[in-house]
Design a protein around this motif. Structure first.
Motif, PDB file in Angstrom:
ATOM      1  N   HIS A 317      63.397  38.998  26.860  1.00  0.00           N
ATOM      2  CA  HIS A 317      63.427  38.842  28.326  1.00  0.00           C
ATOM      3  C   HIS A 317      63.654  37.382  28.705  1.00  0.00           C
ATOM      4  CE1 HIS A 317      62.153  38.927  32.523  1.00  0.00           C
ATOM      5  NE2 HIS A 317      61.241  38.020  32.228  1.00  0.00           N
ATOM      6  N   ARG A 352      68.863  48.976  40.008  1.00  0.00           N
ATOM      7  CA  ARG A 352      67.860  49.740  39.270  1.00  0.00           C
ATOM      8  C   ARG A 352      66.888  48.788  38.574  1.00  0.00           C
ATOM      9  NH1 ARG A 352      70.124  54.902  38.622  1.00  0.00           N
ATOM     10  NH2 ARG A 352      71.438  55.215  40.485  1.00  0.00           N
ATOM     11  N   ARG A 353      65.646  49.222  38.475  1.00  0.00           N
ATOM     12  CA  ARG A 353      64.628  48.411  37.805  1.00  0.00           C
ATOM     13  C   ARG A 353      64.479  48.860  36.362  1.00  0.00           C
ATOM     14  NH1 ARG A 353      58.545  48.686  39.873  1.00  0.00           N
ATOM     15  NH2 ARG A 353      58.352  50.219  38.170  1.00  0.00           N
ATOM     16  N   HIS A 354      64.420  47.886  35.455  1.00  0.00           N
ATOM     17  CA  HIS A 354      64.195  48.161  34.039  1.00  0.00           C
ATOM     18  C   HIS A 354      62.872  47.516  33.643  1.00  0.00           C
ATOM     19  CE1 HIS A 354      64.899  48.708  29.772  1.00  0.00           C
ATOM     20  NE2 HIS A 354      64.726  47.410  29.581  1.00  0.00           N
ATOM     21  N   ASP A 355      61.956  48.309  33.118  1.00  0.00           N
ATOM     22  CA  ASP A 355      60.624  47.823  32.762  1.00  0.00           C
ATOM     23  C   ASP A 355      60.564  47.462  31.292  1.00  0.00           C
ATOM     24  OD1 ASP A 355      59.860  48.261  35.336  1.00  0.00           O
ATOM     25  OD2 ASP A 355      58.831  50.165  34.930  1.00  0.00           O
ATOM     26  N   ARG A 356      59.852  46.379  31.027  1.00  0.00           N
ATOM     27  CA  ARG A 356      59.526  45.997  29.657  1.00  0.00           C
ATOM     28  C   ARG A 356      58.005  45.990  29.500  1.00  0.00           C
ATOM     29  NH1 ARG A 356      63.561  43.798  26.405  1.00  0.00           N
ATOM     30  NH2 ARG A 356      65.478  43.143  27.459  1.00  0.00           N
ATOM     31  N   GLY A 359      55.938  48.033  32.043  1.00  0.00           N
ATOM     32  CA  GLY A 359      55.910  47.610  33.440  1.00  0.00           C
ATOM     33  C   GLY A 359      55.288  46.253  33.661  1.00  0.00           C
ATOM     34  N   HIS A 362      59.390  43.167  34.862  1.00  0.00           N
ATOM     35  CA  HIS A 362      60.431  43.912  35.563  1.00  0.00           C
ATOM     36  C   HIS A 362      61.747  43.151  35.488  1.00  0.00           C
ATOM     37  CE1 HIS A 362      57.055  45.760  38.266  1.00  0.00           C
ATOM     38  NE2 HIS A 362      57.114  46.309  37.077  1.00  0.00           N
ATOM     39  N   GLU A 363      62.815  43.884  35.206  1.00  0.00           N
ATOM     40  CA  GLU A 363      64.170  43.346  35.255  1.00  0.00           C
ATOM     41  C   GLU A 363      65.008  44.237  36.175  1.00  0.00           C
ATOM     42  OE1 GLU A 363      64.257  41.587  30.657  1.00  0.00           O
ATOM     43  OE2 GLU A 363      65.635  43.192  31.268  1.00  0.00           O
ATOM     44  N   TYR A 364      65.926  43.633  36.909  1.00  0.00           N
ATOM     45  CA  TYR A 364      66.733  44.391  37.881  1.00  0.00           C
ATOM     46  C   TYR A 364      68.205  44.247  37.511  1.00  0.00           C
ATOM     47  CZ  TYR A 364      62.435  44.622  40.530  1.00  0.00           C
ATOM     48  OH  TYR A 364      61.136  44.887  40.929  1.00  0.00           O
TER      49      TYR A 364
END
Length: 368
Positions: A317, A352-356, A359, A362-364
């Motif tokens: 990330h 869209r939100r991508h969780d690592r 949660g 958060h990445e968008y």
């Protein structure tokens, strides 16, 4: 004041035009009436002094000064003839002062402000440049100015001569050598089992790329030595080892003396920070603070295996998505995309939100 004086002049000019159709008898009657009103006002004011605005003084001086002194004495004025003449002298003196300011003064003209700012900028950005070197650089830029003028500008700004300001500060050294600097440090954290874990991380100053070198509960000299060897091999495989010339670290006893020899053989010089001076390794310290705030303080770490998995996700990330002010909002391993310019794309954004890590991070991203 000038606007008010112009207003008075225009209004009285129209008043003078009103007097043209009047007969001498009407004018004499008006003069007598005005004189009588003036006597009444003087009687009511008594000894109180009448105050005139600057515009009133200028108008009366311009109107009455051409009249002879004897005529001024016959007029019933609120001020004496000498006062009217003094007002006229002040008015003429002010006009001469304004005219003299607009005239070109003799001698060398004052250096333009933009040139003065450029001279100061060159001196501050190049601590080893004297006034002669700055004068030569200005000549290359097409800016014609005398060398003595450059010296006078530097002296007026309080900038010391070049030999007295050539000291390189630690911050200047870090900025100038950022491409060639790696920095590392240990981070200590505790898992839910109560076990202390030590994280060894290295960061490249210029790109801000972070490398998690490993985690262990027992940072022995053998473990640290192997982590340094792995780092050198990773840099060599990526073709980046030749560019690295310095590695900054503190004086922690976890580092064995052997790693300095290993780094020297790879062409990397070890630079030790001063005792209790974390700002000398400020970029690493800043990353440690970020890692604690965004990951370690927000995650329940069960054991060493869970810690390694969390650090691996956070490393990806940090390097591939997280923005950095020093990189103008880019990420270490990702350039900024082209800005959206078409109105249709702006009105139909589909993010869209991508969780690592379940949660925690958060990445968008744009929808595919």
């Amino acid at each position: 004041m000038l606007l008010r004086l112009a207003y008075l002049t225009v209004t009285h000019a129209f008043a003078a035009l009103r007097l043209l159709p009047m007969s001498d008898r009407d004018k004499d009657a008006e003069i007598l009436a005005l004189r009588h009103q003036l006597i009444v006002l003087q009687r009511q004011l008594g000894t109180e002094r009448v105050r005139f605005a600057p515009t009133d003084r200028a108008f009366l001086a311009a109107l009455l000064a051409p009249l002879p002194r004897a005529t001024l004495r016959r007029l019933r004025l609120l001020v004496s003839p000498d006062t009217v003449l003094r007002w006229h002298r002040d008015l003429v003196r002010g006009l001469h002062a304004r005219v003299s300011v607009t005239r070109r003064r003799p001698g060398r003209p004052r250096t333009h402000a933009s040139i003065r700012r450029l001279v100061v900028r060159l001196a501050r950005e190049n601590s080893n440049w004297g006034y002669r070197r700055i004068h030569g650089e200005l000549a290359l830029l097409g800016v014609k100015v005398a060398a003595s003028t450059v010296w006078e500008i530097l002296k007026a700004e309080g900038i010391d001569p070049a030999p007295e300001r050539t000291t390189v500060t630690w911050a200047d050294f870090l900025r100038s050598q950022a491409q060639a600097i790696l920095a590392m440090d240990f981070i200590e954290t505790v898992t839910l089992t109560g076990q202390h874990q030590y994280i060894l991380a290295a960061i490249h100053h210029a790109s801000r790329r972070i490398r998690i070198l490993g985690t262990t509960a027992h940072p022995t000299h053998a473990w640290v030595t192997q982590a340094i060897r792995n780092l050198i091999m990773d840099l060599e495989d990526a073709g980046q080892l030749a560019a690295i010339k310095f590695l900054i670290r503190d004086r922690d006893t976890k580092y064995p003396a052997l790693i300095d020899e290993i780094l020297n053989n790879a062409g990397v010089r070890t630079v030790l920070t001063a005792v209790q001076t974390p700002r000398m390794n400020s970029i690493t310290e800043r990353w440690v603070r970020t890692c604690r705030r965004e990951l370690l303080d927000r995650t329940l770490l069960w054991n060493e295996q869970h810690l390694r998995r969390a650090l691996h996700e956070y490393e990806r990330h940090y390097n591939e998505h997280r923005t950095h002010r020093s990189l103008h909002a880019a990420a270490p391993l990702r350039l900024l995309p082209e800005p959206i310019t078409r109105p249709g794309q702006i009105t139909r954004l589909d993010i869209r939100r991508h969780d690592r890590l379940g949660g925690v991070i958060h990445e968008y991203r744009h929808a595919a």
